[in-house]
Design a protein around this motif. Sequence first.
Motif, PDB file in Angstrom:
ATOM      1  N   SER A 388       0.814  -1.219   0.000  1.00  0.00           N
ATOM      2  CA  SER A 388       0.000   0.000   0.000  1.00  0.00           C
ATOM      3  C   SER A 388       0.852   1.277   0.000  1.00  0.00           C
ATOM      4  CB  SER A 388      -0.925   0.012   1.215  1.00  0.00           C
ATOM      5  OG  SER A 388      -0.162   0.086   2.419  1.00  0.00           O
ATOM      6  N   SER A 389       2.159   1.119   0.061  1.00  0.00           N
ATOM      7  CA  SER A 389       3.040   2.293   0.194  1.00  0.00           C
ATOM      8  C   SER A 389       3.371   2.917  -1.157  1.00  0.00           C
ATOM      9  CB  SER A 389       4.337   1.894   0.894  1.00  0.00           C
ATOM     10  OG  SER A 389       5.098   1.021   0.071  1.00  0.00           O
ATOM     11  N   ILE A 390       3.698   4.193  -1.115  1.00  0.00           N
ATOM     12  CA  ILE A 390       4.127   4.901  -2.322  1.00  0.00           C
ATOM     13  C   ILE A 390       5.453   4.343  -2.829  1.00  0.00           C
ATOM     14  CG2 ILE A 390       5.328   6.731  -1.034  1.00  0.00           C
ATOM     15  CD1 ILE A 390       3.337   7.222  -4.297  1.00  0.00           C
ATOM     16  N   GLU A 391       6.277   3.848  -1.908  1.00  0.00           N
ATOM     17  CA  GLU A 391       7.568   3.267  -2.296  1.00  0.00           C
ATOM     18  C   GLU A 391       7.348   2.011  -3.147  1.00  0.00           C
ATOM     19  OE1 GLU A 391       8.320   5.719   1.339  1.00  0.00           O
ATOM     20  OE2 GLU A 391       6.815   4.205   0.776  1.00  0.00           O
ATOM     21  N   TYR A 392       6.387   1.185  -2.737  1.00  0.00           N
ATOM     22  CA  TYR A 392       6.076  -0.016  -3.518  1.00  0.00           C
ATOM     23  C   TYR A 392       5.546   0.370  -4.898  1.00  0.00           C
ATOM     24  CZ  TYR A 392       3.968  -4.418  -4.974  1.00  0.00           C
ATOM     25  OH  TYR A 392       3.644  -5.553  -5.688  1.00  0.00           O
ATOM     26  N   ALA A 393       4.633   1.333  -4.911  1.00  0.00           N
ATOM     27  CA  ALA A 393       4.032   1.744  -6.182  1.00  0.00           C
ATOM     28  C   ALA A 393       5.087   2.261  -7.159  1.00  0.00           C
ATOM     29  CB  ALA A 393       2.964   2.809  -5.927  1.00  0.00           C
ATOM     30  N   MET A 394       6.036   3.031  -6.645  1.00  0.00           N
ATOM     31  CA  MET A 394       7.064   3.590  -7.527  1.00  0.00           C
ATOM     32  C   MET A 394       7.987   2.494  -8.058  1.00  0.00           C
ATOM     33  SD  MET A 394       8.182   6.279  -9.027  1.00  0.00           S
ATOM     34  CE  MET A 394       7.428   7.661  -8.153  1.00  0.00           C
ATOM     35  N   LEU A 395       8.459   1.610  -7.190  1.00  0.00           N
ATOM     36  CA  LEU A 395       9.358   0.551  -7.654  1.00  0.00           C
ATOM     37  C   LEU A 395       8.615  -0.413  -8.574  1.00  0.00           C
ATOM     38  CD1 LEU A 395      12.203  -0.600  -7.573  1.00  0.00           C
ATOM     39  CD2 LEU A 395      11.571  -1.899  -5.531  1.00  0.00           C
ATOM     40  N   ARG A 396       7.306  -0.585  -8.349  1.00  0.00           N
ATOM     41  CA  ARG A 396       6.501  -1.455  -9.209  1.00  0.00           C
ATOM     42  C   ARG A 396       6.497  -0.961 -10.650  1.00  0.00           C
ATOM     43  NH1 ARG A 396       4.817  -6.538  -8.594  1.00  0.00           N
ATOM     44  NH2 ARG A 396       5.450  -6.750 -10.768  1.00  0.00           N
ATOM     45  N   VAL A 397       6.343   0.363 -10.840  1.00  0.00           N
ATOM     46  CA  VAL A 397       6.317   0.871 -12.221  1.00  0.00           C
ATOM     47  C   VAL A 397       7.700   0.763 -12.852  1.00  0.00           C
ATOM     48  CG1 VAL A 397       4.378   2.422 -11.760  1.00  0.00           C
ATOM     49  CG2 VAL A 397       6.710   3.307 -11.612  1.00  0.00           C
ATOM     50  N   TYR A 398       8.770   0.846 -12.037  1.00  0.00           N
ATOM     51  CA  TYR A 398      10.111   0.630 -12.590  1.00  0.00           C
ATOM     52  C   TYR A 398      10.267  -0.838 -13.000  1.00  0.00           C
ATOM     53  CZ  TYR A 398      12.382   5.135 -11.872  1.00  0.00           C
ATOM     54  OH  TYR A 398      12.767   6.461 -11.995  1.00  0.00           O
ATOM     55  N   HIS A 399       9.727  -1.724 -12.195  1.00  0.00           N
ATOM     56  CA  HIS A 399       9.799  -3.155 -12.516  1.00  0.00           C
ATOM     57  C   HIS A 399       9.034  -3.462 -13.804  1.00  0.00           C
ATOM     58  CE1 HIS A 399       8.424  -7.377 -12.318  1.00  0.00           C
ATOM     59  NE2 HIS A 399       9.569  -7.608 -11.675  1.00  0.00           N
ATOM     60  N   ASP A 400       7.835  -2.896 -13.908  1.00  0.00           N
ATOM     61  CA  ASP A 400       6.958  -3.217 -15.047  1.00  0.00           C
ATOM     62  C   ASP A 400       7.166  -2.300 -16.242  1.00  0.00           C
ATOM     63  OD1 ASP A 400       5.881  -5.086 -13.336  1.00  0.00           O
ATOM     64  OD2 ASP A 400       4.128  -3.856 -12.813  1.00  0.00           O
ATOM     65  N   LEU A 401       7.769  -1.106 -16.001  1.00  0.00           N
ATOM     66  CA  LEU A 401       7.861  -0.055 -17.027  1.00  0.00           C
ATOM     67  C   LEU A 401       6.476   0.272 -17.583  1.00  0.00           C
ATOM     68  CD1 LEU A 401      11.109  -1.004 -19.004  1.00  0.00           C
ATOM     69  CD2 LEU A 401      10.809   0.683 -17.186  1.00  0.00           C
ATOM     70  N   ALA A 402       5.477   0.293 -16.670  1.00  0.00           N
ATOM     71  CA  ALA A 402       4.097   0.580 -17.080  1.00  0.00           C
ATOM     72  C   ALA A 402       3.269   0.832 -15.828  1.00  0.00           C
ATOM     73  CB  ALA A 402       3.518  -0.592 -17.862  1.00  0.00           C
ATOM     74  N   GLY A 403       2.067   1.404 -16.035  1.00  0.00           N
ATOM     75  CA  GLY A 403       1.094   1.522 -14.958  1.00  0.00           C
ATOM     76  C   GLY A 403       1.368   2.643 -13.976  1.00  0.00           C
ATOM     77  N   TYR A 426      11.660  10.539  -9.247  1.00  0.00           N
ATOM     78  CA  TYR A 426      11.696   9.203  -9.846  1.00  0.00           C
ATOM     79  C   TYR A 426      10.655   9.042 -10.957  1.00  0.00           C
ATOM     80  CZ  TYR A 426      15.325   7.733  -6.717  1.00  0.00           C
ATOM     81  OH  TYR A 426      16.537   7.625  -6.086  1.00  0.00           O
ATOM     82  N   LEU A 427       9.582   9.808 -10.893  1.00  0.00           N
ATOM     83  CA  LEU A 427       8.667   9.826 -12.031  1.00  0.00           C
ATOM     84  C   LEU A 427       9.357  10.459 -13.235  1.00  0.00           C
ATOM     85  CD1 LEU A 427       4.964  10.824 -11.183  1.00  0.00           C
ATOM     86  CD2 LEU A 427       5.825   8.771 -12.335  1.00  0.00           C
ATOM     87  N   GLY A 428      10.069  11.576 -12.972  1.00  0.00           N
ATOM     88  CA  GLY A 428      10.798  12.232 -14.061  1.00  0.00           C
ATOM     89  C   GLY A 428      11.873  11.323 -14.632  1.00  0.00           C
ATOM     90  N   LEU A 429      12.570  10.604 -13.765  1.00  0.00           N
ATOM     91  CA  LEU A 429      13.641   9.719 -14.231  1.00  0.00           C
ATOM     92  C   LEU A 429      13.069   8.565 -15.062  1.00  0.00           C
ATOM     93  CD1 LEU A 429      16.760   9.466 -13.914  1.00  0.00           C
ATOM     94  CD2 LEU A 429      16.323   7.826 -12.092  1.00  0.00           C
ATOM     95  N   LEU A 430      11.902   8.084 -14.667  1.00  0.00           N
ATOM     96  CA  LEU A 430      11.254   7.021 -15.436  1.00  0.00           C
ATOM     97  C   LEU A 430      10.953   7.494 -16.854  1.00  0.00           C
ATOM     98  CD1 LEU A 430       9.820   4.211 -15.489  1.00  0.00           C
ATOM     99  CD2 LEU A 430       7.736   5.426 -14.786  1.00  0.00           C
ATOM    100  N   TYR A 431      10.349   8.688 -16.967  1.00  0.00           N
ATOM    101  CA  TYR A 431      10.044   9.213 -18.298  1.00  0.00           C
ATOM    102  C   TYR A 431      11.323   9.509 -19.078  1.00  0.00           C
ATOM    103  CZ  TYR A 431       5.017   9.639 -17.609  1.00  0.00           C
ATOM    104  OH  TYR A 431       3.679   9.370 -17.423  1.00  0.00           O
ATOM    105  N   ASP A 432      12.345  10.001 -18.391  1.00  0.00           N
ATOM    106  CA  ASP A 432      13.622  10.261 -19.062  1.00  0.00           C
ATOM    107  C   ASP A 432      14.193   8.966 -19.637  1.00  0.00           C
ATOM    108  OD1 ASP A 432      15.988  12.240 -19.431  1.00  0.00           O
ATOM    109  OD2 ASP A 432      16.924  10.514 -18.437  1.00  0.00           O
ATOM    110  N   MET A 433      14.001   7.863 -18.923  1.00  0.00           N
ATOM    111  CA  MET A 433      14.546   6.575 -19.343  1.00  0.00           C
ATOM    112  C   MET A 433      13.787   6.002 -20.540  1.00  0.00           C
ATOM    113  SD  MET A 433      15.223   3.217 -16.979  1.00  0.00           S
ATOM    114  CE  MET A 433      13.521   3.113 -16.400  1.00  0.00           C
TER     115      MET A 433
END
Length: 467
Positions: A388-403, A426-433
């Motif tokens: 339920s944490s924001i940390e999980y949600a952020m790492l999850r999108v890095y894992h999946d590269l989606a959602g 980390y949202l910005g870094l995801l889009y940059d990647m």
Amino acid sequence: MKSFGKKMLVCSIGICMGIMGTTAFAATKAPKPDESTKLLPDSIKGFSKTSFVQDLQKELSEKGIADALKLYEKIPADYANDTDLQVIKASLYLSSGKIGDAQSIVTKLLLKDDKNVDILNLAATVAKAQNKTADWNKYIKAVIAIDQYNPEANIALGQQQLAKKQYKTARSYYQKALTNDANNIDALFGVGKSSYFLEDDDKAKSTFKTILELDPDCADAYHYLGKLAAANGENKMASDYALQAVKRDSWNYDYVMDYGMYERNLGHYSNAEKAWTRAIEIEPDYFLAYAYRAGVYDEQDKFSEALADYKMVLKTNPDYYYAYESIGLLSIHEQNWKQAREAFLKCAEYNSENISYPLMVTYCYYMDKDSFNAKKYSDSVLRKLDRSSIEYAMLRVYHDLAGEMPLPQKISTITSTNKKGKMYFYLGLLYDMIGGKEASNKYFMEVTKLNSPQFFEYRIAEWKMGD
């Protein structure tokens, strides 16, 4: 231990030089005569104690303790057990680290006169060198019982309390030491140092200035005056004082380190670099100067020099994990993904609670074209996180590269400024990647708008915005 012995040595020689022709010690009773040793005149049968002590001083200054001790081989039998000269001999042994030899002499001296304050002070010094706390206390108490204002004993008690951080008690002992010896520099320095730690800045400053009036070359007084000036934001004055300390003792690590710090605070980066380079020459196996110099290199965008110094920090202090963070950060700038990944993995070992490190490790795997290990590693971390944490949600999108769609809304509700800034980063870094330049800049802009954020990612956001 050796410096403590040297103080006793200087004191002993000074006493003998000052009181020849009277008694062995001015501050106490004369030693009790016995059949083997009596109070002898300064000169007898062609031998002069004054000349002998002068010869000792000359030998010490020109050749050293070992040669000074050899002079005792030529003393006439009448003076072989002279108390004055035996006190000096014990002090010489103590200064050279021959504690057993010093102890042997002290034992004999105490048998002749266990009420002699100077012999008791010497016995306390030997006990301290032997780490015999009970004996040290016994001799110091014996001195105080005879002479409550004895400078040496009160200074020793002050040092003991200072080491325990009992600064008020320490200062009271040092002040007692000044009662009958107002110009005793060791006691004055104790008052000044205790006052510094008690934040009694006016008392500390006036005391250190008094010391400089008595001894204009007292480097430690300049050192503490520099600290006092720096504490009041007077960096130019602090630097001037520190430079005076360095000029008088260029091998003192603390003096050189402080001078570099004050120069850095003044924006004199070149002088700071030189100072910390000098500190490294003094103590090449200690990490702190490397860390400071790395920081000042980093501030000037001298990234390769900074990286080299951060690596030296870890070589000299492997547990200083902040250096791993800096290596990871600068390696990101240099696009050395493997080095950055290894550094952030180390950070995660030392601080498993910080989600930044797993996110950076995952990012570095992706940037190194290793999506398999990126997903494998991030999955191993996700298993341990609260779903339920924001940390999980952020790492999850890095894992999946989606959602990532719910994330901006979740981030906007975070009340902690630093945490909100990190998540936007980390949202910005995801889009940059993944190639979303407009979206990445939008989120990096949210990060760079923050005032003095306390997280390392801020610098990466600045770099990305400057690309």
